[in-house]
Design a protein around this motif. Structure first.
Motif: not given
Length: 338
Positions: A138-145, A316-319, A335-336
């Motif tokens: 989820t954190a790696a996805m970032g803004e990706w839907t 939860f807020d993953a990051a 998500g880098v």
């Protein structure tokens, strides 16, 4: 944080003891719940209230959860314990969390309680397998839907299972009837061919290691439960995969965290872009305690984004959650692009 009392079902088990210790360290009141009253009385914390209960006796579960603000289920096999304890939590009107790594038990929880738990909080697989990987993806996805595929590769320096892990494995093998599970094309598949063996390039200093591909863990249930990713694959280093299924491998000692080290390497791909996030730490059983207790604390304090039957990355807020696990889990990437 206010003052909360959390019931721990399976408090005297290997992981349950870590959970009780973590709760006490954070200032929670603990209700130690389990089938065996003698083992409950043998816990090393005289200030912990003990309550005997069995999944076969709904009344005993109701009495055990009376006055609790939440319940953490640490007693496997979860194919036997999850549903009765969830039912009791729903009757008591309190959040339920478990540490199940059993795919079938997690699939059952989503299937059986998704409609019935509306407005409640039920979080399965809030553990090393299932919870941590889901937070990382989820954190790696970032803004990706959405994404095309997610890969979660586990490197363990060794894997001496607990008796609970072995019992859960037996239950899963019986339910699978000789087949294995993978998640592909947006659905669960059952296959009877052999697991593929390949190389995975872990970050330094590990480097390239032999892994079993499609060594399917609970992440294939948690990740697709809320993320639009049709291909989710998990991998395990060959040394650890062989150790955990070898009968001659000694079981885990019950005297605190082990020296086992882990690396979890997550790669998410969308179109031609890749994102990577890496977590490192020690002892997959011990690290489950801060994962599930951090989750319980956030639920009780209202730091959540969803209700119902939900996975860690959805509620939860993953990051922020991953950052809160430091220094016991160190996470790099968020998500880098690779």
């Amino acid at each position: 944080m206010g003052t909360y009392d959390v019931a721990v079902f399976g408090a005297y088990g290997h992981t349950g003891r870590f959970v009780v210790a973590e709760l006490r360290e954070r200032g929670f009141g603990v209700l130690a719940v389990g089938r065996d009253e003698t083992k409950l009385r043998g816990l090393p914390w005289p200030d912990v209230e003990i309550r005997q209960a069995s999944v076969g006796d709904a009344g005993s579960l109701d009495r055990a959860l009376a006055g609790a603000d939440a319940v953490i289920n640490a007693a496997g096999p979860f194919a036997d314990t999850a549903a009765p304890v969830i039912e009791a939590a729903l009757r008591a009107g309190i959040p339920y969390l478990d540490v199940a790594a059993e795919l079938e038990a997690n699939m059952d929880t989503f299937a059986e309680f998704r409609d019935r738990a509306e407005g409640a909080t039920v979080i399965p697989a809030m553990a090393f397998f299932g919870g941590l990987g889901d937070l990382m993806v989820t954190a790696a996805m970032g803004e990706w839907t959405s994404a095309d595929e997610a890969h979660v590769a586990y490197a363990l320096s060794s894997w001496h299972p607990t008796e609970g892990t072995r019992a859960a494995g037996r239950v899963s093998r019986e339910r699978r009837d000789g087949k294995r599970i993978r998640f592909s094309g947006g659905r669960i598949e059952r296959r009877d061919d052999a697991l593929p063996e390949l190389d995975w390039d872990f970050p330094a200093p590990l480097g390239t290691r032999a892994v079993l591909g499609e060594f399917t863990m609970a992440d294939v249930v948690t990740v697709p439960s809320h993320l639009d990713i049709p291909e989710v694959t998990t991998y395990m280093t060959v040394n650890a995969a062989r150790e955990v299924v070898t009968p001659e491998t000694p079981t885990r000692a019950a005297d605190g965290p082990s020296s086992q080290e882990f690396v979890v390497d997550v790669v998410v791909r969308s179109g031609g872009e890749e994102r990577r996030i890496v977590a490192r730490g020690q002892d997959i059983y011990a690290i489950t305690a801060p994962l599930v207790v951090e989750a319980a604390e956030r639920v009780l304090d209202g730091r959540t984004k969803a209700t119902g039957v939900v996975s860690a990355g959805e509620i939860f807020d993953a990051a922020g959650f991953l950052a809160a696990l430091a220094p016991r889990v160190t996470v790099e990437g968020f998500g880098v692009p690779v």
